[in-house]
Design a protein around this motif. Sequence first.
Motif, PDB file in Angstrom:
ATOM      1  N   ASN A  54     -24.190  45.868  23.370  1.00  0.00           N
ATOM      2  CA  ASN A  54     -23.245  45.917  24.631  1.00  0.00           C
ATOM      3  C   ASN A  54     -23.993  47.400  26.128  1.00  0.00           C
ATOM      4  O   ASN A  54     -24.832  46.912  25.777  1.00  0.00           O
ATOM      5  CB  ASN A  54     -22.748  47.250  23.877  1.00  0.00           C
ATOM      6  CG  ASN A  54     -22.635  48.242  23.211  1.00  0.00           C
ATOM      7  OD1 ASN A  54     -23.786  48.738  23.836  1.00  0.00           O
ATOM      8  ND2 ASN A  54     -21.873  48.833  22.024  1.00  0.00           N
ATOM      9  N   GLY A  55     -22.792  47.416  26.403  1.00  0.00           N
ATOM     10  CA  GLY A  55     -22.912  47.729  27.624  1.00  0.00           C
ATOM     11  C   GLY A  55     -23.734  49.548  27.780  1.00  0.00           C
ATOM     12  O   GLY A  55     -24.019  50.337  28.740  1.00  0.00           O
ATOM     13  N   ALA A  56     -23.600  50.118  26.110  1.00  0.00           N
ATOM     14  CA  ALA A  56     -24.458  51.603  26.355  1.00  0.00           C
ATOM     15  C   ALA A  56     -25.489  51.158  25.312  1.00  0.00           C
ATOM     16  O   ALA A  56     -25.924  52.442  24.751  1.00  0.00           O
ATOM     17  CB  ALA A  56     -22.924  52.348  24.773  1.00  0.00           C
ATOM     18  N   GLY A  57     -25.788  49.870  25.519  1.00  0.00           N
ATOM     19  CA  GLY A  57     -27.602  50.029  24.499  1.00  0.00           C
ATOM     20  C   GLY A  57     -27.370  49.521  23.420  1.00  0.00           C
ATOM     21  O   GLY A  57     -28.124  49.929  22.759  1.00  0.00           O
ATOM     22  N   GLN A  58     -26.499  49.165  22.603  1.00  0.00           N
ATOM     23  CA  GLN A  58     -26.067  49.995  21.164  1.00  0.00           C
ATOM     24  C   GLN A  58     -26.078  48.219  20.354  1.00  0.00           C
ATOM     25  O   GLN A  58     -25.399  47.307  21.556  1.00  0.00           O
ATOM     26  CB  GLN A  58     -24.764  50.563  20.563  1.00  0.00           C
ATOM     27  CG  GLN A  58     -24.908  52.403  21.373  1.00  0.00           C
ATOM     28  CD  GLN A  58     -24.123  53.059  20.768  1.00  0.00           C
ATOM     29  OE1 GLN A  58     -22.309  51.971  20.727  1.00  0.00           O
ATOM     30  NE2 GLN A  58     -23.963  54.328  20.851  1.00  0.00           N
TER      31      GLN A  58
END
Length: 98
Positions: A54-58
Amino acid sequence: MTAPLTVRVEDKLYQNRYLVDTGRVHIKVRPHASPTPELRALLTACPAGCYALNGAGQVEIAADGCVECGTCRLIAEPSGDIEWSYPRGGYGVLYKFG
């Protein structure tokens, strides 16, 4: 002589149908700030491409297209990075050709 016939995995997966059990996802990714090596491996190991960053790198999962092959169970369940269970009867992947 004719060229060998090639079929993309995406084209074969498109033949399957899925009955999504809304509200009862059978795979959950544990909350994490940054993905472990096991979670990162799922980004390329899952044949259905269900895992993505995702956008948060998760790492997140969209289990709607899961073919229930068990690859993620072998890689990430032993480390505790995912929680996996079989879908309820009648839900999940519905193979068109057997």
